[in-house]
Design a protein around this motif. Structure first.
Motif, PDB file in Angstrom:
ATOM      1  N   ASN A 249       0.660  -1.095  -0.242  1.00  0.00           N
ATOM      2  CA  ASN A 249       0.259  -0.622   0.501  1.00  0.00           C
ATOM      3  C   ASN A 249       0.771   1.198  -0.012  1.00  0.00           C
ATOM      4  OD1 ASN A 249      -3.083  -1.479   2.002  1.00  0.00           O
ATOM      5  ND2 ASN A 249      -2.776  -0.758   0.347  1.00  0.00           N
ATOM      6  N   ALA A 250       1.805   0.841   0.763  1.00  0.00           N
ATOM      7  CA  ALA A 250       2.523   1.979   0.808  1.00  0.00           C
ATOM      8  C   ALA A 250       3.676   2.872  -0.222  1.00  0.00           C
ATOM      9  CB  ALA A 250       3.898   2.073   1.863  1.00  0.00           C
TER      10      ALA A 250
ATOM     11  N   GLY B 122       1.952   3.930  -2.829  1.00  0.00           N
ATOM     12  CA  GLY B 122       1.289   6.054  -2.593  1.00  0.00           C
ATOM     13  C   GLY B 122       2.750   6.375  -3.177  1.00  0.00           C
TER      14      GLY B 122
ATOM     15  N   PHE C  88      -5.298  11.114  -0.975  1.00  0.00           N
ATOM     16  CA  PHE C  88      -4.853   9.229  -0.689  1.00  0.00           C
ATOM     17  C   PHE C  88      -4.013   9.185  -1.239  1.00  0.00           C
ATOM     18  CE2 PHE C  88      -9.771  10.076  -3.119  1.00  0.00           C
ATOM     19  CZ  PHE C  88     -10.445  10.045  -2.214  1.00  0.00           C
ATOM     20  N   ALA C  89      -3.004   9.757  -2.323  1.00  0.00           N
ATOM     21  CA  ALA C  89      -1.689   9.047  -1.752  1.00  0.00           C
ATOM     22  C   ALA C  89      -0.861   9.250  -0.736  1.00  0.00           C
ATOM     23  CB  ALA C  89      -0.594   9.862  -3.353  1.00  0.00           C
ATOM     24  N   MET C  90      -0.626  10.654  -0.148  1.00  0.00           N
ATOM     25  CA  MET C  90      -0.439  10.097   1.372  1.00  0.00           C
ATOM     26  C   MET C  90      -0.660   9.523   2.409  1.00  0.00           C
ATOM     27  SD  MET C  90       2.634  11.444   1.332  1.00  0.00           S
ATOM     28  CE  MET C  90       3.428  12.853   3.119  1.00  0.00           C
ATOM     29  N   MET C  91      -2.292   9.296   2.649  1.00  0.00           N
ATOM     30  CA  MET C  91      -2.703   8.623   3.235  1.00  0.00           C
ATOM     31  C   MET C  91      -2.036   7.065   3.512  1.00  0.00           C
ATOM     32  SD  MET C  91      -7.068   9.128   2.527  1.00  0.00           S
ATOM     33  CE  MET C  91      -7.536   7.966   3.516  1.00  0.00           C
ATOM     34  N   ASN C  92      -1.633   6.730   1.605  1.00  0.00           N
ATOM     35  CA  ASN C  92      -0.361   5.191   1.939  1.00  0.00           C
ATOM     36  C   ASN C  92       0.187   4.914   1.984  1.00  0.00           C
ATOM     37  OD1 ASN C  92      -2.559   3.310   0.303  1.00  0.00           O
ATOM     38  ND2 ASN C  92      -2.608   4.085  -1.215  1.00  0.00           N
ATOM     39  N   VAL C  93       0.801   6.520   2.054  1.00  0.00           N
ATOM     40  CA  VAL C  93       2.411   6.880   2.364  1.00  0.00           C
ATOM     41  C   VAL C  93       2.709   6.428   3.894  1.00  0.00           C
ATOM     42  CG1 VAL C  93       4.305   8.097   2.502  1.00  0.00           C
ATOM     43  CG2 VAL C  93       3.134   7.498   0.194  1.00  0.00           C
ATOM     44  N   ILE C  94       2.456   8.113   3.904  1.00  0.00           N
ATOM     45  CA  ILE C  94       1.737   7.218   5.370  1.00  0.00           C
ATOM     46  C   ILE C  94       1.768   6.317   6.545  1.00  0.00           C
ATOM     47  CG2 ILE C  94       2.542   9.066   8.136  1.00  0.00           C
ATOM     48  CD1 ILE C  94       3.926  10.664   6.201  1.00  0.00           C
ATOM     49  N   GLY C  95       0.489   6.322   5.910  1.00  0.00           N
ATOM     50  CA  GLY C  95      -0.416   5.344   6.691  1.00  0.00           C
ATOM     51  C   GLY C  95       0.675   3.971   6.440  1.00  0.00           C
ATOM     52  N   GLY C  96       0.482   4.225   5.230  1.00  0.00           N
ATOM     53  CA  GLY C  96       1.374   2.244   4.585  1.00  0.00           C
ATOM     54  C   GLY C  96       2.730   1.883   5.425  1.00  0.00           C
TER      55      GLY C  96
END
Lengths: 100, 463
Positions: A39-40, A43, A71-79
């Motif tokens: 996921n990350a 991102g 949306f992409a940063m949710m993936n980057v940081i969240g992931g």
């Protein structure tokens, strides 16, 4: 077929093959962190989103680009963060007792 | 401002770091470092893009980076480990949504200036929109099913596949029109987006809750492929490489899950498994189970030389992982060996059960995969089955009439004694009777997992 497209396809095919051979060797015990880590990595669209939002194309591109970055940063940081949180919990059997 | 060739060198470096990070995921010892290497690659990619000559306004970018980053951080820090499938589903959706938005912005920008893009950019734009949109709404439905915001049962209606195929055909026709004729009206594009979003919903609603692990893995793959398509649109190799890596990862995981359920991917996606209770196989009529009590079970566990715990999702639902660890510690203190047998579909997503047990401080080298643990059962004194059902059903091996026949299972029935902890005598998710419960070596211990385990722990202490 354009040169750029052909180059892109070559990169895509080779990366898919490389990915398949690497992921085949990830032990099942790490499959959940693998997915959140994937996921990350997906991102990476944040790069495209920043290029769209920062190019000064006008309000519509700005709005779409902004949302795409979110949306992409949710993936980057969240992931990456949740993957780190999980991997931290994976411990080898210590001498005997594991402290809480 | 940096030169374009410098940008490309740093993008290449980022791609290399993603691959190096992924490689370190081959062992739990190096995995955490690998994740950080990968994150470093991402940081480099973001900084380089920020400094890129193509970037002229910064306000929107900074606002987006901070907003998205904060949402991600809060999600990652607060999510419960039992809810990891929902988190991954949401992130899949966000990835698809991001690709959809980037591809749409590129299309609308080019369209508004009245210039015709090259054919390959036009095609990959439409693909990015289609795959991104399907991933976005499909993931939201998967999330809703996992979170039980909607029924986990397959939702079906007459001529469903025909209807979906028709929608898909319309999307392809309109997208082809947009590619072939750059003068095509812009409404055609909005119809493509709308129908693709609808298609994502329609493709996931007929899939049952129990099959969600496969769906999440597949949507994980789609989000990567969508990112790769975006890479083609903006001609950026790091997106293509990363997207391809994620795409292959998701495909492989969904194949592993399908194999573990002995089903084909097509059957999972279009079979609407569990829509009707198709319980066949041997009936349990006339058979009786043997019930045991805490004291007896505790004695057997306390004097066992080797115990294999077979955890099912029921264990996680009851939040009893910590009680299991206490029991493990007690048995090991008495000189016994405790191992855990993890079936690939034991949790709600690939590897989920391992994370849940790791969270309870159970060392990962005690968690054995199906192939490693199956030869161990024969020399095991007690197999302790907690909240698992279909994955230990011997019918999968020896009853060709059973719906799960052929599914690889954990051979708990080969152990010298089997203790099955269960709430009651309900059948598994496919409504199939489990022969193991009627085996002469099996004893049933009824009750909720957490309470029963606590009592077992207290009892073993006194032995």
């Amino acid at each position: 077929m354009s040169e750029a497209l052909l180059g892109g396809i070559v990169v895509f095919v080779l990366a898919t093959y490389l990915g398949a051979s690497l992921i085949g060797r990830v032990p099942p015990t790490l499959h959940t962190p693998l997915m959140s880590g994937a996921n990350a990595v997906s991102g990476i669209t944040v790069v495209g989103a920043m290029l769209v939002a920062g190019a000064g194309f006008g309000w519509l591109s700005n709005v779409l680009g902004f949302l795409a970055i979110v949306f992409a940063m949710m993936n980057v940081i969240g992931g990456y963060t949740v993957t780190d949180r999980m991997l931290e919990m994976f411990k080898k059997a210590p001498g005997k007792e594991s402290p809480k | 401002m940096i030169a374009p060739w410098v940008e490309r060198v740093f993008y290449l470096l980022a791609a290399v770091l993603f691959i190096a990070g992924l490689k370190r995921l081959q062992s739990p010892e190096t995995a955490r470092l690998g994740n950080r290497i990968s994150a470093t690659g991402m940081l480099i990619a973001i900084v380089v893009t920020f400094l890129s000559s193509g970037t002229v306004t910064y306000g929107t970018i900074i606002a987006g980076l901070i907003t998205g980053g904060l949402i991600g951080l809060v999600m990652a820090k607060t999510v419960k480990m039992t809810s990891m499938p929902q988190m991954v589903a949401l992130l899949n959706g966000a990835g698809g949504g991001s690709s959809l938005l980037v591809a749409s912005a590129e299309f609308l920008h080019v369209e508004s200036r009245g210039i015709a893009p090259s054919v390959d950019v036009a095609i990959t734009t439409q693909l990015g929109v289609l795959i991104g949109a399907v991933t976005l709404t499909g993931s939201l439905i998967a999330f809703a099913k996992l979170q039980e915001l909607m029924t986990g049962r397959p939702i079906t209606f007459p001529a469903q596949k025909t209807f979906n195929a028709a929608i898909f055909a319309v999307i392809i026709a309109l997208a082809a029109w947009l590619v072939a004729a750059p003068t095509a009206p812009v409404w055609a594009f909005y119809v493509v987006v709308g129908l693709a979003l609808l298609l994502g919903v329609l493709l996931v609603i007929p899939i049952g809750g129990a099959d969600m692990p496969v769906v999440i893995a597949l949507l994980n793959s789609y989000s990567g492929i969508a990112a790769a398509m975006t890479g083609f649109v903006i001609r950026n190799e790091v997106l293509i490489v990363s997207g391809a890596l994620v795409g292959s990862s998701g495909i492989i995981l969904s194949q592993i899950m399908c194999k573990a359920m002995n089903r084909s991917l097509a059957n999972v996606l279009f079979g609407a498994f569990g829509a009707t209770s198709s319980a066949s196989g041997k009936s349990a009529a006339g058979l009786t189970v043997k019930e045991t009590n805490i004291e007896e079970a505790a004695l057997q566990l306390a004097y066992a030389q080797q115990v294999i715990v077979v955890p099912g999702y029921g264990l996680a639902v009851a939040q009893a992982q910590h009680q299991v660890r206490e029991l493990m510690d007690l048995i090991e203190k008495r000189g016994g060996v405790v191992k855990f047998a993890i079936h690939p579909v034991a949790g709600r997503m690939p590897g989920h059960m391992n994370v849940l047990l790791a969270e309870a401080n159970i060392p990962y080298d005690k968690l054995l995969d199906m192939d490693d643990v199956n030869p161990e059962f024969e020399r095991t004194d007690v197999a302790l089955v907690i909240g698992a059902n279909d994955v230990v059903n011997p019918a999968a091996r020896n009853d060709p009439s059973s719906p799960i026949h052929g599914m690889p299972i954990l051979n708990a029935d080969y152990a010298k004694r089997i203790i099955v902890m269960k709430r009651g005598m309900s059948a598994g998710f496919a409504g199939i009777e489990n022969e193991l419960f009627y085996d002469a070596k099996t004893q049933m211990l009824f009750g909720d997992a957490k309470g029963t385990l606590s009592k077992l722990v207290a009892e073993v202490k006194q032995v």
